[in-house]
Design an enzyme around this catalytic site. Structure first.
Site, mmCIF file in Angstrom:
data_model
loop_
_atom_site.group_PDB
_atom_site.id
_atom_site.type_symbol
_atom_site.label_atom_id
_atom_site.label_comp_id
_atom_site.label_asym_id
_atom_site.label_seq_id
_atom_site.Cartn_x
_atom_site.Cartn_y
_atom_site.Cartn_z
ATOM 1 N N GLY A 1 0.813 -1.327 -0.184
ATOM 2 C CA GLY A 1 0.009 -0.240 -0.011
ATOM 3 C C GLY A 1 0.966 0.958 0.039
ATOM 4 N N LEU B 1 0.311 3.197 -2.738
ATOM 5 C CA LEU B 1 0.613 3.359 -3.532
ATOM 6 C C LEU B 1 1.434 4.445 -4.349
ATOM 7 C CD1 LEU B 1 -2.341 1.931 -5.080
ATOM 8 C CD2 LEU B 1 -0.144 0.736 -3.725
ATOM 9 N N HIS C 1 4.522 1.014 -8.290
ATOM 10 C CA HIS C 1 3.279 0.395 -8.092
ATOM 11 C C HIS C 1 2.117 0.198 -9.142
ATOM 12 C CE1 HIS C 1 3.759 1.528 -3.055
ATOM 13 N NE2 HIS C 1 4.568 -0.218 -3.645
ATOM 14 N N LYS D 1 12.998 -2.977 -8.406
ATOM 15 C CA LYS D 1 13.443 -2.141 -7.481
ATOM 16 C C LYS D 1 13.566 -2.980 -6.327
ATOM 17 C CE LYS D 1 13.163 0.806 -3.859
ATOM 18 N NZ LYS D 1 12.491 0.041 -2.966
ATOM 19 N N GLN E 1 14.569 -9.518 -3.601
ATOM 20 C CA GLN E 1 12.540 -10.597 -3.322
ATOM 21 C C GLN E 1 12.320 -10.553 -4.655
ATOM 22 O OE1 GLN E 1 9.793 -8.186 -1.129
ATOM 23 N NE2 GLN E 1 9.304 -7.359 -3.665
ATOM 24 N N SER F 1 9.289 5.148 -3.004
ATOM 25 C CA SER F 1 9.445 4.120 -1.905
ATOM 26 C C SER F 1 8.181 4.545 -0.913
ATOM 27 C CB SER F 1 10.444 3.406 -1.324
ATOM 28 O OG SER F 1 10.445 3.092 -0.354
HETATM 29 P P1 AMP Z 1 6.051 -2.494 -1.381
HETATM 30 O O1 AMP Z 1 4.830 -1.970 -1.253
HETATM 31 O O2 AMP Z 1 6.513 -2.077 -1.436
HETATM 32 O O3 AMP Z 1 5.762 -4.272 -0.903
HETATM 33 O O4 AMP Z 1 6.053 -3.049 -3.709
HETATM 34 C C1 AMP Z 1 5.284 -3.496 -4.098
HETATM 35 C C2 AMP Z 1 5.692 -3.850 -5.112
HETATM 36 O O5 AMP Z 1 6.499 -2.552 -6.300
HETATM 37 C C3 AMP Z 1 6.483 -4.793 -5.417
HETATM 38 O O6 AMP Z 1 6.711 -6.338 -6.617
HETATM 39 C C4 AMP Z 1 8.063 -3.716 -5.669
HETATM 40 O O7 AMP Z 1 9.168 -4.526 -5.918
HETATM 41 C C5 AMP Z 1 7.499 -3.076 -6.520
HETATM 42 N N1 AMP Z 1 7.514 -1.387 -6.101
HETATM 43 C C6 AMP Z 1 8.043 -1.087 -5.110
HETATM 44 N N2 AMP Z 1 8.446 0.416 -5.452
HETATM 45 C C7 AMP Z 1 9.232 0.407 -7.393
HETATM 46 C C8 AMP Z 1 9.347 1.229 -7.864
HETATM 47 N N3 AMP Z 1 10.135 1.944 -7.748
HETATM 48 N N4 AMP Z 1 9.685 0.811 -9.438
HETATM 49 C C9 AMP Z 1 9.125 -0.289 -9.689
HETATM 50 N N5 AMP Z 1 8.428 -1.027 -8.931
HETATM 51 C C10 AMP Z 1 8.632 -1.074 -7.207
#
Ligand code: AMP
Length: 294
Positions: free
Chosen positions: A25, A27, A31, A143, A147, A179
């Site tokens: 979340g 976003l 995302h 990113k 993971q 982020s």
């Molecule tokens: P998170 O909400 O941080 O757990 O991220 C959810 C998904 O979004 C994961 O697959 C992350 O790798 C992706 N994500 C987070 N930040 C970015 C970014 N800056 N660019 C591309 N994907 C991202």
């Protein structure tokens, strides 16, 4: 935009080919790019919002994690999502799980060393999402390079029929990787944080100019970080196994984790021995993390 609170409701709402975008979340455009990719791949796009307690190694980080379901629902809908899966902690963990998923090797270095238990928490929750929702495809960001390697290996090892796709890192116009944690950086820290992506871009330049030695590429990044940013690691790693390597002789990523004040940030660039680099995508204007509309 439907909000679904249980696995059963979310399964029932899926029609045709289902794409899942797992998130915690708050976003941003990173995302949203995953949601747009999911839209291209499937008939139903489901975005999950779940701040997974099992993957937080620091209680203060879990408590400080930004949350705003209304904001996320509007953004996800505008990017093309059909539904939001927002389970409670009790829905995901009705009892404390006795089963944990541990992906050996891929979990050992970098994030695995510095965040004990983190990857078991990630692998376990993603396995639960894949088992409980049965998506045809799931989209992840590069990113989080380690993971992605972990999830891809876990899905293959456990025979999940879900296709695991990756999408490029989305960056602010000045290079900072998006982020949700960036909203916790004050303007001074925000400027300091820029040296992380600047270091990675300089290392990518060096690869394009012919450099292949991990120690040299890592030093290029450390030099840019200077004394003010305390890196937990700067590491060149095999893209598939996420194991540290000494020479760029196969597809790899150069990864950094660093504390900027009390906010822990990670970033990377993807590198290839042919000299090709994947630095991600830069936004032209400031991201929605800072209150703008999109
Ligand atoms: P998170 O909400 O941080 O757990 O991220 C959810 C998904 O979004 C994961 O697959 C992350 O790798 C992706 N994500 C987070 N930040 C970015 C970014 N800056 N660019 C591309 N994907 C991202």
């Amino acid at each position: 935009m439907r909000r679904l609170r249980t696995f059963a409701e979310a399964r029932d709402a899926a029609a045709g080919r289902l794409a899942l975008v797992p998130t915690m979340g708050f976003l941003h455009e990173g995302h949203l790019s995953l949601i747009r990719e999911a839209r291209r791949m499937a008939d139903t796009v489901l975005v999950s919002l779940f701040v997974n307690p099992l993957q937080f190694d620091r209680p203060d980080d879990l408590d400080a994690y930004p949350r705003d379901e209304e904001r996320d629902a509007a953004l996800a809908a505008a990017a093309g999502a059909d539904s939001l899966f927002v389970p409670s902690v009790d829905e995901v963990y009705p009892v404390a799980p006795l089963t944990r998923v541990h992906v050996e090797g891929v979990s050992d270095a970098m994030e695995g060393l510095h965040r004990p238990g983190h990857f078991d928490g990630v692998a376990t929750v993603v396995a639960k999402l894949l088992a409980g929702l049965r998506p045809d495809v799931a989209c992840f960001g590069r990113k989080d390079a380690q993971q992605f390697a972990l999830v891809r290996r876990m899905a293959a090892d456990l025979s999940f029929p879900t296709e695991i796709r990756s999408c490029p890192t989305v960056r602010e116009h000045d290079g900072l990787a998006l982020s949700s944690r960036n909203v916790r950086l004050d303007p001074g820290r925000r400027r300091e944080a820029l040296s992380i992506s600047a270091g990675l871009m300089a290392a990518a330049d060096a690869v394009e100019e012919g450099e292949r030695a991990a120690v040299v590429l890592e030093d290029v990044v450390r030099e840019r970080l200077g004394g003010r940013i305390d890196a937990e690691y700067v590491e060149l790693a095999d893209a598939v196994e996420a194991r540290p390597i000494t020479t760029l002789d196969r597809p790899a990523f150069l990864a950094v984790a660093a504390f900027v004040g009390d906010v822990r940030l990670i970033d990377n660039v993807w590198l290839d021995p042919s000299g090709r680099t994947d630095r991600g995508i830069r936004l032209e204007t400031e991201s929605i993390l800072y209150g703008g509309e999109r």
